[in-house]
Design a protein around this motif. Structure first.
Motif, PDB file in Angstrom:
ATOM      1  N   VAL A  60       7.765  12.043  39.856  1.00  0.00           N
ATOM      2  CA  VAL A  60       6.336  12.235  40.119  1.00  0.00           C
ATOM      3  C   VAL A  60       5.691  13.008  38.973  1.00  0.00           C
ATOM      4  O   VAL A  60       4.562  12.708  38.544  1.00  0.00           O
ATOM      5  CB  VAL A  60       6.112  12.959  41.460  1.00  0.00           C
ATOM      6  CG1 VAL A  60       4.645  13.367  41.627  1.00  0.00           C
ATOM      7  CG2 VAL A  60       6.534  12.061  42.623  1.00  0.00           C
ATOM      8  N   TRP A  63       4.036  11.271  35.994  1.00  0.00           N
ATOM      9  CA  TRP A  63       2.635  10.851  36.078  1.00  0.00           C
ATOM     10  C   TRP A  63       1.700  12.007  36.415  1.00  0.00           C
ATOM     11  O   TRP A  63       0.543  11.989  36.026  1.00  0.00           O
ATOM     12  CB  TRP A  63       2.493   9.738  37.121  1.00  0.00           C
ATOM     13  CG  TRP A  63       3.116   8.453  36.684  1.00  0.00           C
ATOM     14  CD1 TRP A  63       2.608   7.559  35.784  1.00  0.00           C
ATOM     15  CD2 TRP A  63       4.369   7.921  37.099  1.00  0.00           C
ATOM     16  NE1 TRP A  63       3.472   6.504  35.623  1.00  0.00           N
ATOM     17  CE2 TRP A  63       4.550   6.685  36.420  1.00  0.00           C
ATOM     18  CE3 TRP A  63       5.353   8.341  37.991  1.00  0.00           C
ATOM     19  CZ2 TRP A  63       5.683   5.893  36.593  1.00  0.00           C
ATOM     20  CZ3 TRP A  63       6.476   7.551  38.178  1.00  0.00           C
ATOM     21  CH2 TRP A  63       6.644   6.351  37.479  1.00  0.00           C
ATOM     22  N   LEU A  64       2.205  12.996  37.141  1.00  0.00           N
ATOM     23  CA  LEU A  64       1.388  14.162  37.510  1.00  0.00           C
ATOM     24  C   LEU A  64       2.111  15.415  37.026  1.00  0.00           C
ATOM     25  O   LEU A  64       2.865  16.036  37.775  1.00  0.00           O
ATOM     26  CB  LEU A  64       1.184  14.217  39.031  1.00  0.00           C
ATOM     27  CG  LEU A  64       0.548  12.995  39.707  1.00  0.00           C
ATOM     28  CD1 LEU A  64       0.438  13.221  41.211  1.00  0.00           C
ATOM     29  CD2 LEU A  64      -0.816  12.677  39.105  1.00  0.00           C
ATOM     30  N   TYR A  67       2.492  18.609  39.193  1.00  0.00           N
ATOM     31  CA  TYR A  67       2.963  18.488  40.578  1.00  0.00           C
ATOM     32  C   TYR A  67       4.059  19.510  40.887  1.00  0.00           C
ATOM     33  O   TYR A  67       4.955  19.746  40.077  1.00  0.00           O
ATOM     34  CB  TYR A  67       3.510  17.077  40.827  1.00  0.00           C
ATOM     35  CG  TYR A  67       4.183  16.930  42.172  1.00  0.00           C
ATOM     36  CD1 TYR A  67       3.449  16.936  43.346  1.00  0.00           C
ATOM     37  CD2 TYR A  67       5.571  16.804  42.260  1.00  0.00           C
ATOM     38  CE1 TYR A  67       4.070  16.818  44.581  1.00  0.00           C
ATOM     39  CE2 TYR A  67       6.197  16.673  43.483  1.00  0.00           C
ATOM     40  CZ  TYR A  67       5.434  16.685  44.634  1.00  0.00           C
ATOM     41  OH  TYR A  67       6.050  16.579  45.855  1.00  0.00           O
ATOM     42  N   LEU A  81       4.857  14.077  49.285  1.00  0.00           N
ATOM     43  CA  LEU A  81       3.527  14.223  48.719  1.00  0.00           C
ATOM     44  C   LEU A  81       2.474  14.425  49.800  1.00  0.00           C
ATOM     45  O   LEU A  81       2.514  13.788  50.855  1.00  0.00           O
ATOM     46  CB  LEU A  81       3.191  12.990  47.883  1.00  0.00           C
ATOM     47  CG  LEU A  81       4.103  12.820  46.659  1.00  0.00           C
ATOM     48  CD1 LEU A  81       4.602  11.413  46.549  1.00  0.00           C
ATOM     49  CD2 LEU A  81       3.365  13.243  45.406  1.00  0.00           C
ATOM     50  N   GLU A  84      -1.575  15.179  46.685  1.00  0.00           N
ATOM     51  CA  GLU A  84      -1.434  14.485  45.409  1.00  0.00           C
ATOM     52  C   GLU A  84      -1.314  12.971  45.548  1.00  0.00           C
ATOM     53  O   GLU A  84      -1.275  12.245  44.541  1.00  0.00           O
ATOM     54  CB  GLU A  84      -0.192  14.997  44.664  1.00  0.00           C
ATOM     55  CG  GLU A  84      -0.100  16.505  44.529  1.00  0.00           C
ATOM     56  CD  GLU A  84       0.557  17.161  45.735  1.00  0.00           C
ATOM     57  OE1 GLU A  84       0.719  18.384  45.704  1.00  0.00           O
ATOM     58  OE2 GLU A  84       0.896  16.430  46.696  1.00  0.00           O
ATOM     59  N   LEU A  88      -1.494  10.119  42.551  1.00  0.00           N
ATOM     60  CA  LEU A  88      -0.270   9.427  42.169  1.00  0.00           C
ATOM     61  C   LEU A  88      -0.435   7.919  42.280  1.00  0.00           C
ATOM     62  O   LEU A  88      -0.064   7.179  41.361  1.00  0.00           O
ATOM     63  CB  LEU A  88       0.899   9.883  43.042  1.00  0.00           C
ATOM     64  CG  LEU A  88       2.225   9.149  42.773  1.00  0.00           C
ATOM     65  CD1 LEU A  88       2.727   9.451  41.359  1.00  0.00           C
ATOM     66  CD2 LEU A  88       3.267   9.524  43.802  1.00  0.00           C
ATOM     67  N   LEU A  92       0.205   5.339  39.189  1.00  0.00           N
ATOM     68  CA  LEU A  92       1.428   4.534  39.174  1.00  0.00           C
ATOM     69  C   LEU A  92       1.179   3.124  38.635  1.00  0.00           C
ATOM     70  O   LEU A  92       0.192   2.485  39.010  1.00  0.00           O
ATOM     71  CB  LEU A  92       2.006   4.411  40.591  1.00  0.00           C
ATOM     72  CG  LEU A  92       2.876   5.533  41.127  1.00  0.00           C
ATOM     73  CD1 LEU A  92       3.311   5.212  42.551  1.00  0.00           C
ATOM     74  CD2 LEU A  92       4.097   5.761  40.245  1.00  0.00           C
TER      75      LEU A  92
END
Length: 226
Positions: A60, A63-64, A67, A81, A84, A88, A92
């Motif tokens: 995760v 991409w974040l 996080y 999650l 978020e 996300l 994605l």
């Protein structure tokens, strides 16, 4: 797709034999328990790729980057999650599986309550709450997918009680409302005499409430005749 008459009979058998994990509670089976997973119907699922396990905390963060997960023991366990999720899903390069795709994958060619058969999962299976790359082999089904049912996994469909009017071509049901979550039986530990093991059933479904795991999917083009 859905909970068949034979599977319902298997659940009645578990109740009659007193095999529920809730040893100090009576496990009863009533028709209302199955309204959300009926009627059983035939659904066509197209070719797809599905992640071996839900996204981990480390994945995760790809991409974040900011996080964090207060539940996680380390970065290699599955991310649960909450706020978020929207960010996300927007980031994605994959999509969520549809509810039909998820059940097809969870069943892995079986027609029993879970891919392990018509029995209550044992304690070791239920304590597989989080998925890490080096701890998944024992929980794989015949498709090589890990921990199907052990975490609440978000699907592309909008939740509706029952399958009346649901798509039969494997696509997601759309419209207003919260998404479907599949699985989630091992999110409670230690077990305290509850019957949440039923969330591990291949046909079990619920409505997204707070946190969820994400198992990415990717549709494949249909094979062409040469």
């Amino acid at each position: 797709m859905g909970l068949s008459d034979r599977e319902i009979a298997a659940l009645h058998g578990i109740a009659e034999r007193g095999e529920s994990l809730a040893a100090h509670e009576e496990f009863e089976v009533s028709p209302r328990d199955f309204e959300a997973v009926r009627p059983v119907r035939e659904v066509t699922v197209g070719p797809l790729l599905l992640a071996r396990h839900p996204l981990t905390v480390a994945q995760v963060r790809h991409w974040l980057p900011d996080y964090s997960d207060d539940y996680a023991e380390d970065d290699g366990v599955a991310a649960r999650l909450e706020g978020e999720l929207h960010d996300l899903l927007a980031a994605l390069p994959f999509r969520l599986p549809t509810e039909a795709e998820w059940e097809y994958a969870a069943r892995a060619g079986t027609t029993t309550l879970t891919h392990r058969g018509d029995r209550v999962p044992d304690e070791a299976e239920l304590l597989e709450r989080f998925v890490a790359e080096d701890r998944v082999a024992a929980s794989e089904n015949a498709f090589g997918l890990a921990a199907m049912g052990s975490l609440g996994e978000l699907c592309a469909d909008v939740y509706a009680p029952g399958y009346d009017g649901a798509p039969v071509d494997g696509t997601a049901r759309t419209g207003p409302g919260r998404r479907v979550v599949r699985g989630g039986a091992a999110d409670v530990s230690p077990w305290q005499g509850c019957n949440e093991w039923m969330l591990m059933l291949s046909a079990a479904r619920g409505m997204h409430d707070t946190f969820a795991a994400v198992r990415p999917a990717l549709a494949l083009p249909a094979a062409r005749e040469v």
